[in-house]
Design an enzyme around this catalytic site. Structure first.
Site, PDB file in Angstrom:
ATOM      1  N   LYS A  21     -38.762  13.882  74.499  1.00 47.03           N
ATOM      2  CA  LYS A  21     -39.937  14.116  75.343  1.00 47.03           C
ATOM      3  C   LYS A  21     -39.700  15.289  76.289  1.00 47.03           C
ATOM      4  CE  LYS A  21     -42.256  10.491  76.664  1.00 47.03           C
ATOM      5  NZ  LYS A  21     -41.826   9.168  77.061  1.00 47.03           N
ATOM      6  N   ARG A  91     -40.212   8.613  83.451  1.00 44.93           N
ATOM      7  CA  ARG A  91     -40.171   8.048  82.091  1.00 44.93           C
ATOM      8  C   ARG A  91     -38.831   8.298  81.425  1.00 44.93           C
ATOM      9  NH1 ARG A  91     -45.997   8.136  80.204  1.00 44.93           N
ATOM     10  NH2 ARG A  91     -46.980   9.582  81.635  1.00 44.93           N
ATOM     11  N   GLY A 100     -41.475   2.074  73.689  1.00 41.97           N
ATOM     12  CA  GLY A 100     -41.618   0.819  74.408  1.00 41.97           C
ATOM     13  C   GLY A 100     -40.318   0.086  74.699  1.00 41.97           C
ATOM     14  N   MET A 102     -37.618   1.235  76.481  1.00 46.62           N
ATOM     15  CA  MET A 102     -37.039   1.483  77.800  1.00 46.62           C
ATOM     16  C   MET A 102     -38.152   1.501  78.844  1.00 46.62           C
ATOM     17  SD  MET A 102     -34.087   4.221  76.973  1.00 46.62           S
ATOM     18  CE  MET A 102     -35.099   5.266  75.972  1.00 46.62           C
ATOM     19  N   ARG A 335     -47.964  16.593  69.520  1.00 48.47           N
ATOM     20  CA  ARG A 335     -47.040  16.223  68.445  1.00 48.47           C
ATOM     21  C   ARG A 335     -47.724  16.512  67.123  1.00 48.47           C
ATOM     22  NH1 ARG A 335     -47.544  10.039  70.342  1.00 48.47           N
ATOM     23  NH2 ARG A 335     -49.779  10.038  70.365  1.00 48.47           N
ATOM     24  N   HIS A 451     -43.632  -5.530  29.912  1.00 45.17           N
ATOM     25  CA  HIS A 451     -44.764  -5.083  29.107  1.00 45.17           C
ATOM     26  C   HIS A 451     -45.993  -4.818  29.969  1.00 45.17           C
ATOM     27  CE1 HIS A 451     -48.341  -5.965  26.563  1.00 45.17           C
ATOM     28  NE2 HIS A 451     -47.695  -5.168  25.718  1.00 45.17           N
ATOM     29  N   ARG A 557     -44.322   5.780  22.686  1.00 45.99           N
ATOM     30  CA  ARG A 557     -43.711   4.527  22.211  1.00 45.99           C
ATOM     31  C   ARG A 557     -44.566   4.029  21.065  1.00 45.99           C
ATOM     32  NH1 ARG A 557     -42.909   3.741  28.090  1.00 45.99           N
ATOM     33  NH2 ARG A 557     -40.784   3.038  28.523  1.00 45.99           N
ATOM     34  N   ARG A 613     -41.256   8.629  19.334  1.00 50.03           N
ATOM     35  CA  ARG A 613     -40.091   7.768  19.128  1.00 50.03           C
ATOM     36  C   ARG A 613     -40.363   6.798  17.994  1.00 50.03           C
ATOM     37  NH1 ARG A 613     -38.135   3.789  23.737  1.00 50.03           N
ATOM     38  NH2 ARG A 613     -39.978   2.612  23.109  1.00 50.03           N
ATOM     39  N   GLU A 748     -29.451   5.670  25.498  1.00 53.26           N
ATOM     40  CA  GLU A 748     -29.807   4.442  26.218  1.00 53.26           C
ATOM     41  C   GLU A 748     -28.653   3.464  26.285  1.00 53.26           C
ATOM     42  OE1 GLU A 748     -34.132   3.207  25.126  1.00 53.26           O
ATOM     43  OE2 GLU A 748     -33.152   3.946  23.309  1.00 53.26           O
ATOM     44  N   SER A 767     -32.888  12.437  25.056  1.00 53.27           N
ATOM     45  CA  SER A 767     -33.741  11.986  26.146  1.00 53.27           C
ATOM     46  C   SER A 767     -33.105  10.716  26.708  1.00 53.27           C
ATOM     47  CB  SER A 767     -35.148  11.699  25.621  1.00 53.27           C
ATOM     48  OG  SER A 767     -35.937  11.224  26.681  1.00 53.27           O
ATOM     49  N   GLY A 769     -32.922   7.392  28.164  1.00 52.84           N
ATOM     50  CA  GLY A 769     -33.812   6.234  28.336  1.00 52.84           C
ATOM     51  C   GLY A 769     -33.198   5.388  29.435  1.00 52.84           C
ATOM     52  N   ASN A 771     -34.282   3.168  31.412  1.00 52.37           N
ATOM     53  CA  ASN A 771     -34.570   1.731  31.562  1.00 52.37           C
ATOM     54  C   ASN A 771     -33.452   0.932  30.899  1.00 52.37           C
ATOM     55  OD1 ASN A 771     -37.011   2.505  32.688  1.00 52.37           O
ATOM     56  ND2 ASN A 771     -38.105   2.340  30.736  1.00 52.37           N
ATOM     57  N   ASP A 772     -33.213   1.265  29.629  1.00 47.24           N
ATOM     58  CA  ASP A 772     -32.152   0.553  28.930  1.00 47.24           C
ATOM     59  C   ASP A 772     -30.780   0.976  29.427  1.00 47.24           C
ATOM     60  OD1 ASP A 772     -33.162  -1.369  27.040  1.00 47.24           O
ATOM     61  OD2 ASP A 772     -34.183   0.317  26.081  1.00 47.24           O
ATOM     62  N   CYS A 835     -36.790   9.899  30.003  1.00 45.95           N
ATOM     63  CA  CYS A 835     -38.102   9.311  29.765  1.00 45.95           C
ATOM     64  C   CYS A 835     -38.186   7.861  30.224  1.00 45.95           C
ATOM     65  CB  CYS A 835     -38.511   9.435  28.300  1.00 45.95           C
ATOM     66  SG  CYS A 835     -37.429   8.516  27.205  1.00 45.95           S
ATOM     67  N   TYR A 855     -36.272  18.607  31.496  1.00 45.90           N
ATOM     68  CA  TYR A 855     -37.578  18.034  31.781  1.00 45.90           C
ATOM     69  C   TYR A 855     -37.459  16.576  32.185  1.00 45.90           C
ATOM     70  CZ  TYR A 855     -37.442  15.666  27.232  1.00 45.90           C
ATOM     71  OH  TYR A 855     -37.096  14.866  26.187  1.00 45.90           O
TER      72      TYR A 855
HETATM   73  C1  PEP Z   1     -35.862   3.423  28.228  1.00 48.93           C
HETATM   74  O1  PEP Z   1     -35.131   2.529  27.803  1.00 48.93           O
HETATM   75  O2  PEP Z   1     -35.653   4.026  29.290  1.00 48.93           O
HETATM   76  C2  PEP Z   1     -37.049   3.812  27.485  1.00 48.93           C
HETATM   77  C3  PEP Z   1     -37.774   4.838  27.871  1.00 48.93           C
HETATM   78  O3  PEP Z   1     -37.393   3.035  26.440  1.00 48.93           O
HETATM   79  P1  PEP Z   1     -38.141   1.613  26.590  1.00 48.93           P
HETATM   80  O4  PEP Z   1     -38.530   1.453  28.016  1.00 48.93           O
HETATM   81  O5  PEP Z   1     -39.298   1.683  25.682  1.00 48.93           O
HETATM   82  O6  PEP Z   1     -37.082   0.684  26.156  1.00 48.93           O
HETATM   83 MG    MG Z   2     -35.376   1.860  25.780  1.00 47.87          MG
END
Ligand code: PEP
Ligand code: MG
Length: 875
Positions: A21, A91, A100, A102, A335, A451, A557, A613, A748, A767, A769, A771-772, A835, A855
């Site tokens: 301040k 202040r 608030g 002090m 501010r 899903h 997919r 894929r 993956e 690529s 993956g 998630n897996d 991906c 990418y």
């Molecule tokens: C992954 O596993 O990151 C992926 C893109 O494939 P899926 O989610 O379809 O298993």
């Molecule tokens: Mg996968």
């Protein structure tokens, strides 16, 4: 040592010494704005106070009094004067804001004499005495530590005596009575009379602020927010200005631009002959700032100039508080203004065009996640919400509708034009029509990559998943949340951005994409190195993705294309086929369908790569649940009718049981399916190349890329690649066209990342993956962990963030780094991308930039967010 800085001696960069301040007030003073004069006692003084065993540093008051004299001179008022008394605020102000936590004292300098002067100057006796009693109360509470309730009791009896309900109805006489009582109470409690000498008041107030640095609230706040204890607080002593000294005084607040739209025009309100509190309290209605021009052209013009100067100085939209005292304008605070996402974009774009900031700065001004608000419908922020439960924020956007518990019901009501929310324990491909017909999806099980979550995100439909508190009773047709039953048909709302489940209908705000937004994202593309592609499974999703600026598809997919209810039986036939012949029958039916799918997607994405894929179905997602089959069979047995269907169901159940796996996600999926049933791979490859051949003949510029999922090493890849290459060669010779295509793989499985040099020799691209890869690297089930124990891990701070949302750089990221380096070492031309769902999450996108991917690919609605995040990573 210098402990005291006049505002004109400091500047913004002195936050460590002057606190946030103090540094801001100094900065505003430095740029020549009329800030009520004052000075700051440094954080060093506070720290020495504590290191000296709670004793003021020597020599501090010898610096305070001359500074106070400067303030008196600048304000033309004198401390304790009977005609024109200087009143000050005292202040706290640490380096980091601790709202608030002090202590603060206002109107310091009031006593039995100066209150009379204030009354005369404001021509408002009631106001003066109200200030005085508030000052005594604040000082008594904060400085003298006389507990608040003591004053409350006196206030109550004053109201009782006068026979009124509200504080604001108290007369000057009642207030005077209260002052006497307050002072008596303080003397009784502390054994000393209330200090009448303004200097004594000031010394005690400064001490109280130092003390308040160490109060319980402040300590807890610092601990929670990671603010170090040793930095101490500064104390700001500033002359008070009054907006209620007659019709030539006033007070207000204004933004330099409209905080909800970003329009470049002053936006705010003010009240004449009023104090800040009056504006906030809503007793009188403030006027829009523009009418100040009619009230006092000169002051208005000054304010316009000052706010321009502030905006130019801070190079951002400002939120300003001001007061006019007897025709003189004072700037009290400025501010960076809070703003909506769309205002943030417009302000950034216009500031660039005005030459105030660079494109890079504009890009850095917006949080990528803020864009989410612009891309989806969302709940009106003013709406009052009755939140029933919370699940995972699986797909952003918001929706209201009647809850329905089956896809059929969703479809039936949807066709009648009803708005519905489809509520399921989890969704399967069977539910797809219901998902299409519903406004939103709510599941009680399943994580961010379930899903329901993935499909909803692709469609841009709001979804809340894994909402544990939700118990669904399909037989009774109701859901239970915390013991309360809600029959199907009850209206509920879901907020996919926060995971909230809300009772009843909520008003919504629709998204809109402005030209400025598109321009802004264009700059992002100029700056970033990463390309942003989309995960898309249909021509509609592909063209959505293009509209959002995707430069290709990084993942189609294909199993999602099999989810059409018309195809499900054929897919089931294919999966359950007991002989090659049976399977080829089913595949022959699927081939033309798949060819149409690929034709549509490649066409929608012409000019850009489309990564297709090969089938990767967790088989259990495509087969009926065995429990449901058992129920059907029992019913059929009891009715004794239709032995044919009973027999069919029974053999289906046998097959389902035979195929059932204990760990389907580690089971017969990905390339393992193609290894067992090469004819499936050949069918898909044929569909891809036949579609490509047609498009080439029609003159389209297409770039098909075939991707092999879930490999463990080069052996599977080589086998699968041969099937694809052979099929391509066949189709090319049949059709007499040359198709340029690539064949790459997903990484993956951790082993694939570790053997990436071997795989790089034979693949055109990788690529990741994630998630897996996250599931397998961390040994966490992507379907269950989020609903079960991950929250506990987060709670106990064993993890900072959910690894299925924000990429785990330490572990999974390390594997990606290994995969990238090994892959490039044997194949410098190897294309590299990601991906998994992380491809659209800003922190993970930054990692992808750092690790050197080419990418990222994410669901269409996240493409703008990823574009911005990619640009920020490159700045
Ligand atoms: C992954 O596993 O990151 C992926 C893109 O494939 P899926 O989610 O379809 O298993
Ligand atoms: Mg996968």
């Amino acid at each position: 040592k210098k402990y005291v800085y006049l505002f004109q001696e400091g500047k913004a960069s002195m936050r460590d010494l002057l606190g946030g301040k103090g540094a801001n007030l100094a900065e505003m003073t430095q740029i020549g704005l009329p800030v009520p004069p004052g000075f700051t006692i440094t954080t060093e003084a506070c720290n020495e106070y504590y290191s000296n065993g709670e004793i003021f540093p020597a020599g501090i008051w010898e610096q305070v009094w001359p500074a106070l004299a400067e303030v008196e001179a600048a304000s033309g008022k004198l401390f304790g004067d009977k005609k024109n008394p200087l009143l000050v605020s005292v202040r706290s102000g640490a380096k980091f804001s601790m709202p608030g936590m002090m202590d603060t004292v206002l109107n310091l300098g009031l006593n039995d004499d100066t209150v009379e002067a204030l009354a005369a100057n404001t021509q408002n006796e009631r106001f003066a005495w109200d200030c005085y009693r508030r000052f005594i109360q604040m000082f008594g509470d904060v400085v003298l530590e006389v507990e608040h309730y003591n004053f409350e009791q006196i206030l109550e009896s004053a109201k009782e005596k006068q026979g009124v309900r509200y504080d604001s109805e108290l007369s000057a006489e009642s207030l005077k009575w209260m002052v006497i009582e307050y002072k008596k109470k303080i003397e009784r409690k502390t054994g000393k009379p209330f200090p009448m000498d303004p200097r004594a008041q000031l010394m005690e107030a400064v001490l109280a602020v130092f003390r308040s640095w160490n109060n319980d609230r402040a300590n807890v706040y610092r601990k929670i927010n990671g603010i170090p204890h040793e930095i101490g607080t500064a104390v700001n002593v500033q002359s008070m200005v009054f907006g209620n000294m007659g019709s030539d005084s006033g007070t207000g607040v204004a933004f330099t631009r409209n905080p909800s739209t970003g329009e470049s025009a002053l936006y705010g309100e003010y009240l004449m002959n009023a104090q800040g509190e009056d504006v906030v309290a809503g007793i009188r209605t403030p006027n829009p700032i523009a009418t100040l021009a009619q009230e006092n052209q000169e002051i208005y013009q000054q304010f316009v100039d000052f706010s321009k100067r502030l905006e130019a100085h801070y190079r951002d939209m400002q939120d300003i508080e001001f007061t006019i005292e007897r025709g003189k304008l004072y700037m009290l605070q400025t501010r960076n203004g809070k703003r909506t996402a769309s205002a943030a974009i417009r302000v950034a774009v216009e500031l660039f065009h005005e030459g105030v900031i660079t494109k890079e700065e504009a890009i850095m001004r917006i949080e990528p996640d803020q864009l989410e608000h612009l891309l989806h419908r969302r709940m009106d922020t003013d709406a009052k919400l009755q939140v029933l439960a919370k699940g995972l924020p699986a797909s952003p956007g918001a929706a209201s509708g009647r809850i329905v518990l089956s896809a059929e019901e969703a479809e039936r009501l949807g066709n009648l034009g009803e708005k519905v929310i489809l509520v399921r324990t989890e969704t399967t491909p069977d539910d797809i029509r219901g998902i299409l017909a519903a406004q939103g999806i709510l599941t009680s099980r399943g994580g961010m990559t379930s899903h329901a979550a993935v499909v909803s995100r692709h469609m841009g439909k709001p979804a809340v998943c894994g909402c544990d508190a939700l118990k669904i009773d399909y037989t009774q047709g109701l859901v239970v949340i915390e013991g309360v039953e809600y029959p199907h048909g009850t209206i509920m709302s879901i907020d996919g951005a926060t995971g909230r489940v809300i009772k009843g209908e909520v008003s919504m705000v629709d998204p809109e994409l402005s030209e400025g937004f598109k321009e802004f994202l264009g700059w992002a593309d100029e700056i970033s190195r990463l390309r942003v592609m989309a995960n898309a499974d249909s021509p509609t999703e592909a063209s959505n993705a293009r509209d959002f600026g995707a430069v290709g598809i990084g993942l189609t997919r294909t199993e999602h294309m099999f989810m059409d209810p018309e195809r499900i039986p054929i897919v089931q036939d294919m999966i359950l086929a007991q002989s090659l012949e049976d399977r080829e029958d089913a595949l022959a039916k699927l081939l033309p369908m798949q060819e149409e799918d690929f034709y549509g997607i490649l066409k929608a994405m012409q000019g850009f790569p489309v990564t297709i894929r090969l089938l990767d179905p967790p088989l259990h997602e495509f087969l009926p649940h065995s429990e449901e089959l058992v129920v059907d069979i029992t019913k059929l047995r009891m009715s004794k009718a239709d032995p044919g269907s009973l027999h069919d169901k029974e053999s289906l159940l046998r097959n389902v049981r035979a195929l059932s796996e204990l760990n389907p996600m580690l089971g017969h999926r990905g390339c393992r399916l193609g290894v067992s049933f090469p004819e499936i791979t050949v069918m898909q490859a044929r569909a891809i190349f036949q579609a490509s051949a047609r498009l080439l003949k029609e003159g389209y510029d297409i770039h098909p890329e075939v991707m092999i999922p879930l490999i463990m090493g080069k052996e599977e890849f080589i086998m699968m690649r041969k099937l694809v290459d052979d099929t391509a060669a066949e189709v090319m010779s049949e059709q007499n066209v040359q198709i340029h295509y690539k064949v790459g793989t997903m990484i993956e499985v951790p082993r694939a990342a570790l053997l990436a040099d071997e795989i790089g020799k034979v693949a055109d691209f990788f690529s990741f993956g994630t998630n897996d890869l996250t599931q397998m690297t961390m040994g966490l089930s992507r379907d269950d962990a989020q609903g079960k124990f991950l929250p506990i891990y987060l709670d106990k701070k064993l993890m900072k963030t959910d690894p299925f949302v924000v990429l785990d750089r330490d572990g999974v990221g390390k594997l990606i780094g290994i995969g990238v380096n090994l892959g490039r070492s044997t194949n410098p031309k190897l294309g590299l991308g990601i991906c998994g769902e992380h491809g659209g999450e800003p922190n993970s996108v930054e990692f992808c930039h750092i690790v050197g991917l080419d990418y990222v690919s994410c669901s269409p609605f996240r493409v703008p967010i990823a574009r911005l995040a990619a640009a920020q990573a490159a700045v």
